[in-house]
Design an enzyme around this catalytic site. Sequence first.
Site, mmCIF file in Angstrom:
data_model
loop_
_atom_site.group_PDB
_atom_site.id
_atom_site.type_symbol
_atom_site.label_atom_id
_atom_site.label_comp_id
_atom_site.label_asym_id
_atom_site.label_seq_id
_atom_site.Cartn_x
_atom_site.Cartn_y
_atom_site.Cartn_z
ATOM 1 N N THR A 235 0.844 -1.203 0.000
ATOM 2 C CA THR A 235 0.000 0.000 0.000
ATOM 3 C C THR A 235 0.876 1.249 0.000
ATOM 4 O OG1 THR A 235 -0.109 -0.065 2.418
ATOM 5 C CG2 THR A 235 -1.973 -1.035 1.222
ATOM 6 N N ARG A 237 3.814 2.768 -2.479
ATOM 7 C CA ARG A 237 3.750 3.386 -3.807
ATOM 8 C C ARG A 237 4.126 2.326 -4.828
ATOM 9 N NH1 ARG A 237 1.127 7.005 -1.907
ATOM 10 N NH2 ARG A 237 1.704 9.199 -1.731
ATOM 11 N N GLU A 266 -0.567 4.295 -12.721
ATOM 12 C CA GLU A 266 -1.923 4.513 -12.214
ATOM 13 C C GLU A 266 -2.563 5.610 -13.048
ATOM 14 O OE1 GLU A 266 -1.806 5.275 -8.008
ATOM 15 O OE2 GLU A 266 -0.721 3.434 -7.600
ATOM 16 N N HIS A 285 -5.830 2.355 -5.684
ATOM 17 C CA HIS A 285 -5.263 3.391 -4.805
ATOM 18 C C HIS A 285 -6.338 4.016 -3.909
ATOM 19 C CE1 HIS A 285 -1.570 6.212 -4.418
ATOM 20 N NE2 HIS A 285 -2.241 6.149 -3.275
HETATM 21 P P1 NAP Z 1 6.310 6.981 7.911
HETATM 22 O O1 NAP Z 1 5.680 7.057 9.266
HETATM 23 O O2 NAP Z 1 7.308 8.007 7.524
HETATM 24 O O3 NAP Z 1 6.944 5.509 7.781
HETATM 25 C C1 NAP Z 1 7.826 5.137 6.776
HETATM 26 C C2 NAP Z 1 8.772 4.117 7.369
HETATM 27 O O4 NAP Z 1 9.584 3.586 6.332
HETATM 28 C C3 NAP Z 1 9.723 4.718 8.427
HETATM 29 O O5 NAP Z 1 9.787 3.859 9.539
HETATM 30 C C4 NAP Z 1 11.043 4.762 7.703
HETATM 31 O O6 NAP Z 1 12.163 4.600 8.536
HETATM 32 C C5 NAP Z 1 10.916 3.526 6.819
HETATM 33 N N1 NAP Z 1 11.880 3.530 5.741
HETATM 34 C C6 NAP Z 1 12.328 4.569 5.007
HETATM 35 N N2 NAP Z 1 13.208 4.161 4.101
HETATM 36 C C7 NAP Z 1 13.350 2.821 4.287
HETATM 37 C C8 NAP Z 1 14.146 1.834 3.676
HETATM 38 N N3 NAP Z 1 14.968 2.141 2.671
HETATM 39 N N4 NAP Z 1 14.018 0.563 4.113
HETATM 40 C C9 NAP Z 1 13.169 0.243 5.109
HETATM 41 N N5 NAP Z 1 12.402 1.145 5.751
HETATM 42 C C10 NAP Z 1 12.501 2.418 5.326
HETATM 43 O O7 NAP Z 1 5.190 7.015 6.782
HETATM 44 P P2 NAP Z 1 3.692 6.453 6.851
HETATM 45 O O8 NAP Z 1 2.777 7.521 7.295
HETATM 46 O O9 NAP Z 1 3.700 5.142 7.560
HETATM 47 O O10 NAP Z 1 3.435 6.233 5.276
HETATM 48 C C11 NAP Z 1 4.256 5.338 4.542
HETATM 49 C C12 NAP Z 1 4.001 5.478 3.060
HETATM 50 O O11 NAP Z 1 2.720 4.930 2.736
HETATM 51 C C13 NAP Z 1 3.917 6.919 2.538
HETATM 52 O O12 NAP Z 1 5.192 7.456 2.262
HETATM 53 C C14 NAP Z 1 3.062 6.796 1.301
HETATM 54 O O13 NAP Z 1 3.870 6.658 0.153
HETATM 55 C C15 NAP Z 1 2.269 5.511 1.544
HETATM 56 N N6 NAP Z 1 0.826 5.765 1.675
HETATM 57 C C16 NAP Z 1 -0.034 5.235 0.767
HETATM 58 C C17 NAP Z 1 -1.390 5.430 0.910
HETATM 59 C C18 NAP Z 1 -2.370 4.819 -0.059
HETATM 60 O O14 NAP Z 1 -3.382 5.443 -0.345
HETATM 61 N N7 NAP Z 1 -2.124 3.619 -0.536
HETATM 62 C C19 NAP Z 1 -1.888 6.182 1.969
HETATM 63 C C20 NAP Z 1 -0.996 6.697 2.889
HETATM 64 C C21 NAP Z 1 0.370 6.492 2.729
HETATM 65 P P3 NAP Z 1 12.657 5.710 9.542
HETATM 66 O O15 NAP Z 1 11.700 5.600 10.705
HETATM 67 O O16 NAP Z 1 14.038 5.301 9.869
HETATM 68 O O17 NAP Z 1 12.545 7.020 8.839
#
Ligand code: NAP
Length: 333
Positions: A235, A237, A266, A285
């Site tokens: 979910t 990207r 998309e 999405h």
């Molecule tokens: P978040 O709180 O910033 O969580 C992202 C996590 O990924 C963090 O723990 C980060 O680590 C980790 N990370 C970053 N780079 C990494 C890597 N190379 N390997 C492993 N882990 C890594 O973000 P969130 O709010 O959970 O959202 C996550 C993503 O979901 C968004 O960026 C967005 O693209 C996607 N999203 C999609 C939808 C949808 O409609 N499908 C809706 C909402 C969000 P650190 O803690 O060390 O920074």
Amino acid sequence: MSHVFVTRALPGGAGAGSPMDRLHAACEVNLWAGDAPPSTDELLARSEGVDGLLTMLTERIDGALLDARPSIRVVANMAVGYDNIDVDACTERGVLVTNTPGVLTDATADMAWALLMAAARRLPEGRTAIEDGSWGPWSPTWLLGADVTGTTLGIVGPGRIGAAMARRAQGFEMRVVYSGRSAKPDFPGEFVSQDELLATSDYVSVHVPLNDETRGMCDTAFFARMQPHAIFVNTSRGPVVDQPALLAAVERGTIAGAGLDVMTPEPLPVDDPLLRAPGIVLAPHLGSATPRTRTRMAHLAVDGLLAGLSAEDGVRPEHLVNPEALARSRGTR
Ligand code: NAP
């Protein structure tokens, strides 16, 4: 009064206190009325002379646009992900970027969970069987799916949504393991290497942001490390996944199936090969697509835009992606 371009009518209606109402009260609003996103040329044309943009994840914001429109001081993205924005280009030009974290965490984790369950229990195949008449008398061996309760969930990317997914897994008595850039003391699961996660998980759910490090992260080698009965959920990207590699992994039985809310491109073309694999469950999405969530996102985006426009007065947007840009702020023009 600041001028802003808003690239879609915001959810939450137009009544008093709605996101649109708050914008109209504070700014001269230039609103893109179409359902489809503005094209690059339309975005450029409508951004002339504006102080700020309120964008969706469909708009590409880059240095060329910012150079052509030097009046832009703030870009407020109505999404938590901001891979549609060249943040470095914004920072170099003193343009503030804001996002909308937190308010969509549960809705997105719900969607990841729905995809996990639908793929495990083969719901789309069941519906197809009803529609095409291949549903015969009840059979003890027909269309058997995978157990969820008591299995192991692997979370790649232990952030807000990853943690919400892990909390859901506790209700299913699952063991939760996670991998990421560092261990998180409060994360409800056990920190392991990505290799160990892939080798031991029955379900692998990805929650990383899209950036240069994560683009194509889930490739042939990634799927080869998973167990043949395991199910992959994304979910985050679409470009985090090497989609041909995923399709090959499902079709060859390297893994059992997948649930995807995001894909490349998309919208997915109706003849895309991804649609031919019955074990791949797809959603268009919809991660944050509930009225409450989208209205909260719209309010947060408006908060970011208005705070960013007041940065000259010492106001700091709560969800500022590039604090370094404050020192270079373009200022009021
Ligand atoms: P978040 O709180 O910033 O969580 C992202 C996590 O990924 C963090 O723990 C980060 O680590 C980790 N990370 C970053 N780079 C990494 C890597 N190379 N390997 C492993 N882990 C890594 O973000 P969130 O709010 O959970 O959202 C996550 C993503 O979901 C968004 O960026 C967005 O693209 C996607 N999203 C999609 C939808 C949808 O409609 N499908 C809706 C909402 C969000 P650190 O803690 O060390 O920074």
